[in-house]
Scaffold this motif. Structure first.
Motif, PDB file in Angstrom:
ATOM      1  N   LEU A   8      -4.821  -1.235   2.764  1.00 25.11           N
ATOM      2  CA  LEU A   8      -5.985  -0.203   3.228  1.00 25.11           C
ATOM      3  C   LEU A   8      -5.774   0.330   4.362  1.00 25.11           C
ATOM      4  O   LEU A   8      -6.350  -0.005   5.220  1.00 25.11           O
ATOM      5  N   ASP A   9      -4.614   1.436   4.170  1.00 25.50           N
ATOM      6  CA  ASP A   9      -4.451   2.183   5.550  1.00 25.50           C
ATOM      7  C   ASP A   9      -5.208   3.574   5.179  1.00 25.50           C
ATOM      8  O   ASP A   9      -4.651   4.316   4.307  1.00 25.50           O
ATOM      9  N   PRO A  10      -6.387   3.560   6.036  1.00 24.70           N
ATOM     10  CA  PRO A  10      -7.064   5.210   5.646  1.00 24.70           C
ATOM     11  C   PRO A  10      -5.963   6.422   6.102  1.00 24.70           C
ATOM     12  O   PRO A  10      -5.504   6.197   7.301  1.00 24.70           O
ATOM     13  N   PHE A  33      -6.632  -8.052   0.067  1.00 26.02           N
ATOM     14  CA  PHE A  33      -6.553  -6.599   0.826  1.00 26.02           C
ATOM     15  C   PHE A  33      -5.913  -6.826   2.187  1.00 26.02           C
ATOM     16  O   PHE A  33      -5.914  -7.703   2.654  1.00 26.02           O
ATOM     17  N   LYS A  34      -5.020  -5.756   2.259  1.00 25.23           N
ATOM     18  CA  LYS A  34      -4.211  -5.981   3.787  1.00 25.23           C
ATOM     19  C   LYS A  34      -4.726  -5.083   4.609  1.00 25.23           C
ATOM     20  O   LYS A  34      -4.764  -3.662   4.030  1.00 25.23           O
ATOM     21  N   VAL A  35      -5.232  -5.433   5.836  1.00 26.89           N
ATOM     22  CA  VAL A  35      -5.630  -4.099   6.657  1.00 26.89           C
ATOM     23  C   VAL A  35      -4.842  -4.305   8.088  1.00 26.89           C
ATOM     24  O   VAL A  35      -4.269  -5.604   8.356  1.00 26.89           O
ATOM     25  N   ALA A  57      -4.649  -9.829   7.518  1.00 22.29           N
ATOM     26  CA  ALA A  57      -4.619  -8.924   8.961  1.00 22.29           C
ATOM     27  C   ALA A  57      -3.086  -8.594   9.127  1.00 22.29           C
ATOM     28  O   ALA A  57      -2.253  -9.534   9.731  1.00 22.29           O
ATOM     29  N   ASP A  58      -2.550  -7.298   8.958  1.00 19.34           N
ATOM     30  CA  ASP A  58      -1.219  -7.150   9.204  1.00 19.34           C
ATOM     31  C   ASP A  58      -1.247  -6.543  10.648  1.00 19.34           C
ATOM     32  O   ASP A  58      -1.224  -5.279  10.740  1.00 19.34           O
ATOM     33  N   LEU A  59      -1.283  -7.587  11.379  1.00 16.95           N
ATOM     34  CA  LEU A  59      -0.987  -7.032  13.020  1.00 16.95           C
ATOM     35  C   LEU A  59       0.288  -7.068  13.655  1.00 16.95           C
ATOM     36  O   LEU A  59       0.548  -6.584  14.414  1.00 16.95           O
ATOM     37  N   LYS A  60       1.156  -7.463  12.755  1.00 12.26           N
ATOM     38  CA  LYS A  60       2.617  -7.623  13.000  1.00 12.26           C
ATOM     39  C   LYS A  60       2.768  -8.155  14.467  1.00 12.26           C
ATOM     40  O   LYS A  60       3.312  -7.694  15.290  1.00 12.26           O
ATOM     41  N   LEU A  61       2.139  -9.290  14.298  1.00 13.15           N
ATOM     42  CA  LEU A  61       2.008 -10.122  15.992  1.00 13.15           C
ATOM     43  C   LEU A  61       3.236 -10.327  16.420  1.00 13.15           C
ATOM     44  O   LEU A  61       4.149 -10.813  15.583  1.00 13.15           O
ATOM     45  N   SER A 109      12.206  -9.067   6.273  1.00 11.30           N
ATOM     46  CA  SER A 109      13.004  -7.996   6.264  1.00 11.30           C
ATOM     47  C   SER A 109      12.108  -6.761   5.923  1.00 11.30           C
ATOM     48  O   SER A 109      10.823  -7.248   5.543  1.00 11.30           O
ATOM     49  N   MET A 110      12.516  -5.697   6.432  1.00 16.08           N
ATOM     50  CA  MET A 110      11.236  -4.573   6.294  1.00 16.08           C
ATOM     51  C   MET A 110      11.985  -3.558   5.194  1.00 16.08           C
ATOM     52  O   MET A 110      13.099  -3.547   5.201  1.00 16.08           O
ATOM     53  N   SER A 111      10.885  -2.580   5.110  1.00 16.90           N
ATOM     54  CA  SER A 111      11.335  -1.716   3.630  1.00 16.90           C
ATOM     55  C   SER A 111      11.711  -0.432   4.173  1.00 16.90           C
ATOM     56  O   SER A 111      12.307   0.266   3.093  1.00 16.90           O
ATOM     57  N   HIS A 112      11.725  -0.227   5.387  1.00 13.78           N
ATOM     58  CA  HIS A 112      12.213   1.063   5.896  1.00 13.78           C
ATOM     59  C   HIS A 112      13.761   0.984   5.982  1.00 13.78           C
ATOM     60  O   HIS A 112      14.436   0.108   6.216  1.00 13.78           O
ATOM     61  N   ALA A 165       4.821   4.857  -2.986  1.00 14.19           N
ATOM     62  CA  ALA A 165       5.112   6.122  -1.912  1.00 14.19           C
ATOM     63  C   ALA A 165       6.425   5.661  -1.121  1.00 14.19           C
ATOM     64  O   ALA A 165       6.984   6.708  -0.823  1.00 14.19           O
ATOM     65  N   GLN A 166       7.002   4.466  -1.055  1.00 14.69           N
ATOM     66  CA  GLN A 166       8.393   4.359  -0.587  1.00 14.69           C
ATOM     67  C   GLN A 166       9.784   4.463  -1.439  1.00 14.69           C
ATOM     68  O   GLN A 166      10.750   3.920  -1.083  1.00 14.69           O
ATOM     69  N   GLY A 167       9.303   4.570  -2.766  1.00 13.47           N
ATOM     70  CA  GLY A 167      10.365   4.540  -3.714  1.00 13.47           C
ATOM     71  C   GLY A 167      10.519   3.266  -4.673  1.00 13.47           C
ATOM     72  O   GLY A 167      11.205   3.652  -5.752  1.00 13.47           O
ATOM     73  N   VAL A 183       1.002  -2.899  -2.329  1.00 14.04           N
ATOM     74  CA  VAL A 183       1.011  -1.235  -2.740  1.00 14.04           C
ATOM     75  C   VAL A 183      -0.345  -0.585  -1.889  1.00 14.04           C
ATOM     76  O   VAL A 183      -1.517  -1.000  -1.822  1.00 14.04           O
ATOM     77  N   GLY A 184      -0.169   0.626  -1.193  1.00 16.84           N
ATOM     78  CA  GLY A 184      -0.810   1.358  -0.280  1.00 16.84           C
ATOM     79  C   GLY A 184      -1.241   2.649  -1.191  1.00 16.84           C
ATOM     80  O   GLY A 184      -2.021   2.843  -1.899  1.00 16.84           O
ATOM     81  N   ARG A 185      -0.671   3.545  -0.540  1.00 16.34           N
ATOM     82  CA  ARG A 185      -0.907   4.938  -0.763  1.00 16.34           C
ATOM     83  C   ARG A 185      -0.955   5.386  -2.331  1.00 16.34           C
ATOM     84  O   ARG A 185      -1.804   6.314  -2.650  1.00 16.34           O
ATOM     85  N   SER A 186       0.262   4.806  -3.104  1.00 12.52           N
ATOM     86  CA  SER A 186       0.188   5.179  -4.391  1.00 12.52           C
ATOM     87  C   SER A 186      -1.347   4.989  -5.271  1.00 12.52           C
ATOM     88  O   SER A 186      -1.717   5.663  -6.035  1.00 12.52           O
TER      89      SER A 186
HETATM   90  P1  BMP Z   1       2.542   2.124   1.298  1.00 16.06           P
HETATM   91  O1  BMP Z   1       2.642   1.503  -0.056  1.00 16.06           O
HETATM   92  O2  BMP Z   1       1.645   3.216   1.501  1.00 16.06           O
HETATM   93  O3  BMP Z   1       3.852   2.509   1.531  1.00 16.06           O
HETATM   94  O4  BMP Z   1       2.006   0.957   2.203  1.00 16.06           O
HETATM   95  C1  BMP Z   1       2.836  -0.079   2.363  1.00 16.06           C
HETATM   96  C2  BMP Z   1       2.209  -1.069   3.306  1.00 16.06           C
HETATM   97  O5  BMP Z   1       2.894  -2.152   3.712  1.00 16.06           O
HETATM   98  C3  BMP Z   1       1.783  -0.255   4.875  1.00 16.06           C
HETATM   99  O6  BMP Z   1       0.579  -1.018   5.093  1.00 16.06           O
HETATM  100  C4  BMP Z   1       3.015  -0.702   5.584  1.00 16.06           C
HETATM  101  O7  BMP Z   1       2.406  -0.765   6.857  1.00 16.06           O
HETATM  102  C5  BMP Z   1       3.268  -2.262   5.180  1.00 16.06           C
HETATM  103  N1  BMP Z   1       4.566  -2.559   5.149  1.00 16.06           N
HETATM  104  C6  BMP Z   1       5.788  -2.064   4.844  1.00 16.06           C
HETATM  105  O8  BMP Z   1       5.612  -0.728   4.480  1.00 16.06           O
HETATM  106  N2  BMP Z   1       6.960  -2.270   5.136  1.00 16.06           N
HETATM  107  C7  BMP Z   1       7.306  -3.428   5.542  1.00 16.06           C
HETATM  108  O9  BMP Z   1       8.424  -3.896   5.740  1.00 16.06           O
HETATM  109  C8  BMP Z   1       6.360  -4.108   6.128  1.00 16.06           C
HETATM  110  C9  BMP Z   1       4.919  -3.818   5.905  1.00 16.06           C
HETATM  111  O10 BMP Z   1       3.997  -4.525   6.257  1.00 16.06           O
END
Ligand code: BMP
Length: 206
Positions: A8-10, A33-35, A57-61, A109-112, A165-167, A183-186
């Motif tokens: 839930l990213d507004p 729900f993830k905030v 709570a996704d605060l990425k502490l 590992s991250m999605s970007h 949204a990220q593919g 799943v967020g934006r989609s």
């Molecule tokens: P979206 O489906 O709109 O791309 O959202 C993905 C969500 O997951 C966002 O809240 C983003 O901060 C989070 N996220 C991510 O996209 N990649 C990561 O590696 C880790 C994440 O928490």
């Protein structure tokens, strides 16, 4: 219930009422729900959101234990996401003790794309730490080869962002070993979140 966690990213100009509206439409249909900061900077109404389902709570502490503890004490979530690279003593050990019954996820590992050159080089070390403190890992739907590899060594929960949204395609991460797709934006930016979710996850049948 779909094996999905809704982020839930507004969008700009929206806040908690936007989040409650979407959560009410998806209540009972999703795992949680993830905030994160985009919503929490509009105020902390996590307690109210819990009426619609569990809240992560996704605060990425990523700090010393004492500071992370001050933060998590203020957020009534059911689970938290932290970075692994801060290590054990003085950081994640203390956080784990503070969270007691609540869930802790670490980022493996991250999605970007940039994750490949930094975080991804260390997920094997993160895994050892995760077995000491974590209930689950975050691993990318956008690189299922990494996700599959992590799944080989990690028997607990994996939650996976990057769908839509990220593919990555719906169900891609589930098939590669994730337990839940994030799943967020989609979904949240669509006209009809419940219908979109249903359409996206028709892949569960095929
Ligand atoms: P979206 O489906 O709109 O791309 O959202 C993905 C969500 O997951 C966002 O809240 C983003 O901060 C989070 N996220 C991510 O996209 N990649 C990561 O590696 C880790 C994440 O928490």
């Amino acid at each position: 219930m779909y094996p999905v966690i809704i982020a839930l990213d507004p969008p700009p100009g929206k806040g908690w009422e936007w989040a409650f509206d979407i959560a009410s439409k998806l209540k009972g249909k999703v795992k949680a729900f993830k905030v994160g900061w985009p919503l929490l900077l509009e105020g902390n109404r996590v307690e109210e959101l819990k009426e619609y389902g569990p809240v992560i709570a996704d605060l990425k502490l990523a700090d010393i234990g004492a500071t992370m503890i001050k933060v998590v004490k203020r957020v009534e979530a059911d689970a938290f996401i932290a970075h692994a690279f801060v290590g054990y003593e003085g950081a994640l050990k203390e956080l784990r003790e503070e969270l007691e019954g609540k869930k802790l996820y670490l980022v493996a590992s991250m999605s970007h794309p940039g994750s490949v050159h930094f975080i991804d080089k260390h997920w094997r070390e993160f895994l050892l730490l995760a077995y000491l403190v974590a209930d689950g890992l975050v691993a990318p739907a956008t690189r299922t080869s990494v996700l599959r590899e992590i799944r080989k060594y990690w028997s607990k929960e994996i939650i996976s962002p990057g769908i839509g949204a990220q593919g990555a395609r719906p169900c891609e991460a589930l098939r590669a070993g994730a337990d839940y797709e994030i799943v967020g934006r989609s979904v949240t930016l669509s006209e009809d979140p419940a219908k979109t979710l249903e359409e996206m996850y028709s892949c569960l049948k095929g």
